[in-house]
Design a protein around this motif. Structure first.
Motif, PDB file in Angstrom:
ATOM      1  N   ASP A  11       0.847  -1.174   0.000  1.00 34.22           N
ATOM      2  CA  ASP A  11       0.000   0.000   0.000  1.00 34.22           C
ATOM      3  C   ASP A  11       0.893   1.239   0.000  1.00 34.22           C
ATOM      4  OD1 ASP A  11      -2.065   1.849   0.401  1.00 34.22           O
ATOM      5  OD2 ASP A  11      -2.055   1.528   2.575  1.00 34.22           O
ATOM      6  N   LYS A  31       0.330   4.268   0.780  1.00 33.82           N
ATOM      7  CA  LYS A  31       0.158   5.085   1.976  1.00 33.82           C
ATOM      8  C   LYS A  31       0.936   4.477   3.149  1.00 33.82           C
ATOM      9  CE  LYS A  31      -3.516   7.228   4.636  1.00 33.82           C
ATOM     10  NZ  LYS A  31      -4.960   7.291   4.861  1.00 33.82           N
ATOM     11  N   TYR A  48       0.194   6.695  11.577  1.00 36.42           N
ATOM     12  CA  TYR A  48       0.395   7.707  10.534  1.00 36.42           C
ATOM     13  C   TYR A  48      -0.499   7.415   9.335  1.00 36.42           C
ATOM     14  CZ  TYR A  48       4.378  10.180  12.573  1.00 36.42           C
ATOM     15  OH  TYR A  48       5.175  10.963  13.365  1.00 36.42           O
ATOM     16  N   ALA A  49      -0.559   6.166   8.919  1.00 43.96           N
ATOM     17  CA  ALA A  49      -1.367   5.804   7.754  1.00 43.96           C
ATOM     18  C   ALA A  49      -2.846   6.092   7.998  1.00 43.96           C
ATOM     19  CB  ALA A  49      -1.155   4.326   7.408  1.00 43.96           C
ATOM     20  N   GLU A  50      -3.283   5.937   9.228  1.00 44.14           N
ATOM     21  CA  GLU A  50      -4.685   6.175   9.570  1.00 44.14           C
ATOM     22  C   GLU A  50      -5.011   7.668   9.641  1.00 44.14           C
ATOM     23  OE1 GLU A  50      -7.216   5.807  13.647  1.00 44.14           O
ATOM     24  OE2 GLU A  50      -6.156   3.976  13.024  1.00 44.14           O
ATOM     25  N   ARG A  51      -4.077   8.455  10.129  1.00 43.87           N
ATOM     26  CA  ARG A  51      -4.374   9.862  10.419  1.00 43.87           C
ATOM     27  C   ARG A  51      -4.020  10.843   9.296  1.00 43.87           C
ATOM     28  NH1 ARG A  51      -3.307   7.201  15.061  1.00 43.87           N
ATOM     29  NH2 ARG A  51      -4.478   7.737  16.934  1.00 43.87           N
ATOM     30  N   PHE A  52      -3.199  10.394   8.334  1.00 44.04           N
ATOM     31  CA  PHE A  52      -2.760  11.294   7.276  1.00 44.04           C
ATOM     32  C   PHE A  52      -3.082  10.716   5.908  1.00 44.04           C
ATOM     33  CE2 PHE A  52       0.020  12.218  10.877  1.00 44.04           C
ATOM     34  CZ  PHE A  52      -0.041  13.604  10.943  1.00 44.04           C
ATOM     35  N   THR A  53      -3.322  11.609   4.961  1.00 40.23           N
ATOM     36  CA  THR A  53      -3.507  11.173   3.580  1.00 40.23           C
ATOM     37  C   THR A  53      -2.134  10.904   2.976  1.00 40.23           C
ATOM     38  OG1 THR A  53      -3.320  13.398   2.641  1.00 40.23           O
ATOM     39  CG2 THR A  53      -5.543  12.671   3.348  1.00 40.23           C
ATOM     40  N   LEU A  54      -2.128  10.266   1.826  1.00 41.76           N
ATOM     41  CA  LEU A  54      -0.867  10.002   1.136  1.00 41.76           C
ATOM     42  C   LEU A  54      -0.156  11.310   0.819  1.00 41.76           C
ATOM     43  CD1 LEU A  54       1.153   8.085  -0.204  1.00 41.76           C
ATOM     44  CD2 LEU A  54      -0.279   8.140  -2.258  1.00 41.76           C
ATOM     45  N   GLU A  55      -0.904  12.313   0.380  1.00 44.09           N
ATOM     46  CA  GLU A  55      -0.305  13.609   0.046  1.00 44.09           C
ATOM     47  C   GLU A  55       0.306  14.267   1.288  1.00 44.09           C
ATOM     48  OE1 GLU A  55      -3.554  12.752  -0.833  1.00 44.09           O
ATOM     49  OE2 GLU A  55      -2.946  12.162  -2.850  1.00 44.09           O
ATOM     50  N   GLU A  56      -0.380  14.179   2.413  1.00 48.05           N
ATOM     51  CA  GLU A  56       0.166  14.747   3.652  1.00 48.05           C
ATOM     52  C   GLU A  56       1.439  14.019   4.077  1.00 48.05           C
ATOM     53  OE1 GLU A  56      -3.927  16.346   5.828  1.00 48.05           O
ATOM     54  OE2 GLU A  56      -3.392  14.214   5.958  1.00 48.05           O
ATOM     55  N   GLN A 107       3.516  12.551   2.116  1.00 46.23           N
ATOM     56  CA  GLN A 107       4.572  12.986   1.197  1.00 46.23           C
ATOM     57  C   GLN A 107       5.119  14.347   1.609  1.00 46.23           C
ATOM     58  OE1 GLN A 107       2.218  12.560  -2.382  1.00 46.23           O
ATOM     59  NE2 GLN A 107       3.169  10.574  -2.881  1.00 46.23           N
TER      60      GLN A 107
END
Length: 190
Positions: A25, A27, A113-121, A123
């Protein structure tokens, strides 16, 4: 036969690629990267503090035993030997805790981190930790933090000692017996 073998190989590669795409994944991978990037001098200090706290427990336990069980003439030699053992213990404990960092990070921080942030965040956070200014900050922050803590201790020492005396006076009224004389803390001899 060659076509069948080639087809099987290609089919196997396609399945493996599809499985990897599902298993990996982006993310979660980015969250793992962020966790790894943020682990710098602050984590090293935390590990040292955790190891040091267990050392303090040993000192509190064995210090009185040293004074009670070792003749005064031999106490310095025994103290030096204990300090050498404490250093070995602290180094080993530091390594033991350090060895758990990646497992605990993968189990706790990466999913958080994966739960609380989007992929863009994630990055953006990775870009932040990769910046030269942050790398420099991470490199110099232990030295700056040490200087701050030393000055903070110096600035508050007299007030803390006075407050400890107040506590001793109150404890004396509650428990009875001689009051302890507050001392400035001394580092362990190495």
């Amino acid at each position: 036969m060659k076509n069948l073998t080639a087809s099987l190989i290609l089919a196997g590669l396609a399945c493996a690629t599809a499985f990897h795409a599902q298993a990996a994944d982006p993310k979660t991978e980015m969250a793992a990267k962020v966790v790894k990037l943020q682990q710098g001098p602050e984590l090293d200090r935390l590990i040292s503090q955790l190891a040091g706290s267990t050392t303090q427990e040993l000192i509190a336990n064995w210090g009185p035993k040293l004074e009670a069980n070792v003749p005064k003439a031999n106490q310095q030699k025994a103290s030096d030997a204990l300090n050498a053992e404490l250093k070995k213990y602290a180094d080993d404990t530091n390594k033991l805790i350090s060895n758990q960092v990646s497992k605990v990070s993968a189990a706790v921080l990466v999913p958080a981190y994966a739960e609380r942030f989007t992929l863009e965040e994630l990055q953006q956070i990775a870009t932040f930790f990769e910046s030269p200014a942050i790398k420099k900050y991470q490199a110099v922050s232990p030295e700056m933090g040490k200087a701050f803590v030393e000055k903070l201790i110096d600035a508050s020492r007299a007030d803390v000692i006075a407050r400890a005396k107040q506590f001793d006076d109150a404890a004396l009224k509650i428990v009875g017996g001689p009051a302890a004389v507050p001392k400035a803390s001394k580092p362990i001899k190495k």
